[in-house]
Every structure is written in structure tokens, then in C-alpha cells.
Design a protein around this motif. Structure first.
Motif, PDB file in Angstrom:
ATOM      1  N   ASP A  89       0.811  -1.225   0.000  1.00  0.00           N
ATOM      2  CA  ASP A  89       0.000   0.000   0.000  1.00  0.00           C
ATOM      3  C   ASP A  89       0.845   1.277   0.000  1.00  0.00           C
ATOM      4  N   SER A  90       2.081   1.173  -0.456  1.00  0.00           N
ATOM      5  CA  SER A  90       2.932   2.365  -0.538  1.00  0.00           C
ATOM      6  C   SER A  90       2.676   3.106  -1.851  1.00  0.00           C
ATOM      7  N   ASP A  91       3.187   4.325  -1.925  1.00  0.00           N
ATOM      8  CA  ASP A  91       2.971   5.173  -3.093  1.00  0.00           C
ATOM      9  C   ASP A  91       4.322   5.655  -3.615  1.00  0.00           C
ATOM     10  N   TRP A  92       4.578   5.399  -4.907  1.00  0.00           N
ATOM     11  CA  TRP A  92       5.839   5.787  -5.548  1.00  0.00           C
ATOM     12  C   TRP A  92       5.519   6.646  -6.759  1.00  0.00           C
ATOM     13  N   GLN A  93       6.169   7.787  -6.864  1.00  0.00           N
ATOM     14  CA  GLN A  93       5.904   8.692  -7.993  1.00  0.00           C
ATOM     15  C   GLN A  93       7.183   9.390  -8.422  1.00  0.00           C
ATOM     16  N   ASP A  94       7.405   9.436  -9.737  1.00  0.00           N
ATOM     17  CA  ASP A  94       8.561  10.138 -10.314  1.00  0.00           C
ATOM     18  C   ASP A  94       9.861   9.695  -9.652  1.00  0.00           C
ATOM     19  N   SER A  95      10.033   8.390  -9.513  1.00  0.00           N
ATOM     20  CA  SER A  95      11.177   7.838  -8.799  1.00  0.00           C
ATOM     21  C   SER A  95      11.940   6.845  -9.672  1.00  0.00           C
ATOM     22  N   ALA A  96      13.149   6.486  -9.226  1.00  0.00           N
ATOM     23  CA  ALA A  96      13.994   5.567  -9.988  1.00  0.00           C
ATOM     24  C   ALA A  96      14.729   4.637  -9.040  1.00  0.00           C
ATOM     25  N   LEU A  97      14.826   3.356  -9.436  1.00  0.00           N
ATOM     26  CA  LEU A  97      15.624   2.363  -8.732  1.00  0.00           C
ATOM     27  C   LEU A  97      16.630   1.823  -9.729  1.00  0.00           C
ATOM     28  N   LEU A  98      17.917   1.964  -9.418  1.00  0.00           N
ATOM     29  CA  LEU A  98      18.978   1.611 -10.354  1.00  0.00           C
ATOM     30  C   LEU A  98      19.918   0.600  -9.697  1.00  0.00           C
ATOM     31  N   GLY A  99      20.247  -0.475 -10.417  1.00  0.00           N
ATOM     32  CA  GLY A  99      21.201  -1.452  -9.917  1.00  0.00           C
ATOM     33  C   GLY A  99      20.842  -1.984  -8.549  1.00  0.00           C
ATOM     34  N   THR A 100      19.567  -2.155  -8.308  1.00  0.00           N
ATOM     35  CA  THR A 100      19.079  -2.537  -6.977  1.00  0.00           C
ATOM     36  C   THR A 100      18.486  -3.943  -7.011  1.00  0.00           C
ATOM     37  N   VAL A 101      18.678  -4.686  -5.924  1.00  0.00           N
ATOM     38  CA  VAL A 101      18.151  -6.043  -5.787  1.00  0.00           C
ATOM     39  C   VAL A 101      16.934  -6.003  -4.874  1.00  0.00           C
ATOM     40  N   LEU A 102      15.845  -6.621  -5.340  1.00  0.00           N
ATOM     41  CA  LEU A 102      14.626  -6.712  -4.547  1.00  0.00           C
ATOM     42  C   LEU A 102      14.252  -8.187  -4.444  1.00  0.00           C
ATOM     43  N   ALA A 103      14.245  -8.722  -3.230  1.00  0.00           N
ATOM     44  CA  ALA A 103      13.963 -10.142  -3.026  1.00  0.00           C
ATOM     45  C   ALA A 103      12.946 -10.311  -1.906  1.00  0.00           C
ATOM     46  N   GLY A 104      11.872 -11.044  -2.210  1.00  0.00           N
ATOM     47  CA  GLY A 104      10.851 -11.277  -1.201  1.00  0.00           C
ATOM     48  C   GLY A 104      10.163 -10.012  -0.731  1.00  0.00           C
ATOM     49  N   VAL A 105      10.029  -9.043  -1.615  1.00  0.00           N
ATOM     50  CA  VAL A 105       9.417  -7.756  -1.259  1.00  0.00           C
ATOM     51  C   VAL A 105       7.900  -7.835  -1.408  1.00  0.00           C
ATOM     52  N   ALA A 106       7.178  -7.384  -0.386  1.00  0.00           N
ATOM     53  CA  ALA A 106       5.720  -7.302  -0.441  1.00  0.00           C
ATOM     54  C   ALA A 106       5.335  -5.908  -0.919  1.00  0.00           C
ATOM     55  N   TRP A 107       4.815  -5.837  -2.154  1.00  0.00           N
ATOM     56  CA  TRP A 107       4.482  -4.558  -2.764  1.00  0.00           C
ATOM     57  C   TRP A 107       3.022  -4.533  -3.196  1.00  0.00           C
ATOM     58  N   TYR A 108       2.223  -5.432  -2.628  1.00  0.00           N
ATOM     59  CA  TYR A 108       0.838  -5.555  -3.077  1.00  0.00           C
ATOM     60  C   TYR A 108       0.037  -4.306  -2.689  1.00  0.00           C
ATOM     61  N   GLY A 109      -0.903  -3.967  -3.553  1.00  0.00           N
ATOM     62  CA  GLY A 109      -1.752  -2.809  -3.303  1.00  0.00           C
ATOM     63  C   GLY A 109      -1.069  -1.467  -3.453  1.00  0.00           C
ATOM     64  N   ALA A 110       0.181  -1.463  -3.917  1.00  0.00           N
ATOM     65  CA  ALA A 110       0.926  -0.211  -4.049  1.00  0.00           C
ATOM     66  C   ALA A 110       0.526   0.528  -5.322  1.00  0.00           C
ATOM     67  N   ALA A 111       0.893   1.800  -5.382  1.00  0.00           N
ATOM     68  CA  ALA A 111       0.677   2.620  -6.580  1.00  0.00           C
ATOM     69  C   ALA A 111       2.034   3.127  -7.048  1.00  0.00           C
ATOM     70  N   LEU A 112       2.383   2.807  -8.306  1.00  0.00           N
ATOM     71  CA  LEU A 112       3.644   3.247  -8.894  1.00  0.00           C
ATOM     72  C   LEU A 112       3.330   4.057 -10.139  1.00  0.00           C
ATOM     73  N   ARG A 113       3.729   5.318 -10.141  1.00  0.00           N
ATOM     74  CA  ARG A 113       3.470   6.193 -11.282  1.00  0.00           C
ATOM     75  C   ARG A 113       4.773   6.858 -11.709  1.00  0.00           C
ATOM     76  N   ARG A 114       5.085   6.730 -12.990  1.00  0.00           N
ATOM     77  CA  ARG A 114       6.312   7.300 -13.552  1.00  0.00           C
ATOM     78  C   ARG A 114       7.531   6.853 -12.744  1.00  0.00           C
ATOM     79  N   VAL A 115       7.728   5.544 -12.722  1.00  0.00           N
ATOM     80  CA  VAL A 115       8.838   4.935 -11.989  1.00  0.00           C
ATOM     81  C   VAL A 115       9.718   4.164 -12.961  1.00  0.00           C
ATOM     82  N   VAL A 116      11.037   4.276 -12.805  1.00  0.00           N
ATOM     83  CA  VAL A 116      12.006   3.576 -13.645  1.00  0.00           C
ATOM     84  C   VAL A 116      12.759   2.552 -12.792  1.00  0.00           C
ATOM     85  N   PHE A 117      12.807   1.311 -13.284  1.00  0.00           N
ATOM     86  CA  PHE A 117      13.694   0.285 -12.743  1.00  0.00           C
ATOM     87  C   PHE A 117      14.761   0.035 -13.809  1.00  0.00           C
ATOM     88  N   ARG A 118      16.032   0.215 -13.463  1.00  0.00           N
ATOM     89  CA  ARG A 118      17.090   0.018 -14.447  1.00  0.00           C
ATOM     90  C   ARG A 118      18.150  -0.930 -13.873  1.00  0.00           C
TER      91      ARG A 118
END
Length: 220
Positions: A89-118
Motif C-alpha cells: 500500500d505504498s505510493d511511488w511517484q517520479d522515482s527511480a531504482l537503479l542497480g538494486t536487488v529486490l527479493a521477497g518484497v511485499a508490494w501488493y496494493g501499491a501505486a507506482l506512477r512514472r517509476v524507472v527500474f534500471r
């Protein structure tokens, strides 16, 4: 291609880099952080409801952290690790994640707008019921990522590898999968309605489509 903000590769390229103030110690629940640099942050405790505006994270470690209902606006995260972290249920906007590892992350119900994963690695990430709009996964590995029941609009995967990705019940609008290096789906093939795929990908997925539709293909 989705309309997403520029995602600079270096910290000093951020438009707010000169305003960043270093932070020490753990994050606090419901705290608001504005133009803060979290360099080498190690977060294991609760920080639910925390808000981040024009913040940068470099070499951060989130291990079992609780950030439910947190918000990230114009945040930049580089070379970080997010393990068993709760971003539900988190909110992400105009953000970027670069060279990052995400394992076992609970992101359900979240809102992601204009987000870059690189160049990120996402493994066993739960995005069920999330809303993604103008999101790009660029040169990423997505393994066992669950987009079930998610709403995805103007999402793209250029150069990314998808393995055992779940799309059951997802609603896709102008979601572009043509740039994916590999399109491996564990389920939810009918959830591809509204997606853009290439002719080559169509041929690769044909057996799974037939199975999902209950079609038996026999040549003799």
C-alpha cells in the motif's frame, strides 16, 4: 514508451543533489524526509507511513523492514538491497531504482506512477493488486514476480528477462512486452489481453495460449 522522468545514473546528476543533507540512524514511522541523502542506510525496523520527497538512497540495506503505506516522491535509489521488506500500500511517484536487488518484497496494493527500474533484479516480488502507470523495467531480471490482479497502464520491459512471471487476473492497457529478451509466464496467459507482443513472442507463447484456452493441438 511510457512517459517517465529522467533517471540519472550518478548522484550528482540529480537536480536536487546540491540540497541533499546526510542522514544517520534508522528511519522512523510516519516521519517526513525532505532532500535527505541516505548513504549506507541499514533499516531493519518499522518505518510505516514514512514519506520521502527528493531523497536519495545509495548502498542502502532494507532487511525485513516495515514501510507499509510509505510514500516516495522524486526518490532515487542506487546499488541498494531490499530483502523481505514490506512496501504494501505504498505510493511511488517520479522515482527511480537503479542497480538494486529486490527479493521477497511485499508490494501488493501499491501505486507506482512514472517509476524507472534500471538494471535491477526482482525475485519473488509480490505486486498483486498494485497499480502501475508509466513504469519502465529497463534491462532488469524479473523472476517469480506476481502481477496478479494488478492494473498496468503504459508499462514497458525493454531489455528485460521475465521468468515465471504471474499475470492472473491482471488488467493491461498499452503494456509493451515487445522489448523483453525473454517472456516466461508461470500463469495468467489470458491476462495478456491489452498487451503488445512481437510475432516471435506470439509463436513462443502459442502452446501456453492453446493450453489456457483448452485447445488440443495434434498433427496426426
Amino acid at each position: 514508451m511510457p512517459s517517465v522522468p529522467a533517471a540519472p545514473d550518478e548522484l550528482d546528476q540529480l537536480p536536487y543533489a546540491h540540497l541533499l543533507q546526510p542522514h544517520t540512524g534508522p528511519l522512523r514511522p510516519d516521519r517526513r524526509y525532505d532532500t535527505v541523502l541516505f548513504d549506507g542506510l541499514e533499516q531493519t525496523g518499522p518505518a510505516a507511513g514514512a514519506g520521502f520527497l527528493e531523497c536519495a538512497f545509495t548502498g542502502a540495506q532494507f532487511d525485513g523492514a516495515k514501510l507499509r503505506r510509505s510514500s516516495f516522491n522524486e526518490a532515487w535509489m542506487h546499488s541498494s538491497r531490499l530483502v523481505a521488506t514490506d512496501f504494501a500500500d505504498s505510493d511511488w511517484q517520479d522515482s527511480a531504482l537503479l542497480g538494486t536487488v529486490l527479493a521477497g518484497v511485499a508490494w501488493y496494493g501499491a501505486a507506482l506512477r512514472r517509476v524507472v527500474f534500471r538494471q535491477c533484479k526482482l525475485e519473488a516480488v509480490n505486486l498483486r493488486g498494485a497499480t502501475l502507470r508509466d513504469v519502465v523495467f529497463e534491462d532488469c531480471l524479473l523472476r517469480d514476480v506476481d502481477f496478479g490482479e494488478a492494473r498496468m497502464t503504459d508499462v514497458a520491459f525493454p531489455g528485460s528477462t521475465l521468468e515465471e512471471v504471474r499475470l492472473g487476473g491482471a488488467a493491461l492497457t498499452r503494456t509493451d512486452l515487445r522489448g523483453a529478451v525473454r517472456l516466461g509466464l508461470a500463469d495468467g496467459h489470458l491476462g495478456l489481453r491489452g498487451a503488445l507482443i512481437s510475432t516471435h513472442q506470439l509463436f513462443e507463447l502459442a502452446p501456453q495460449f492453446a493450453q489456457a484456452l483448452g485447445i488440443v493441438v495434434k498433427d496426426d
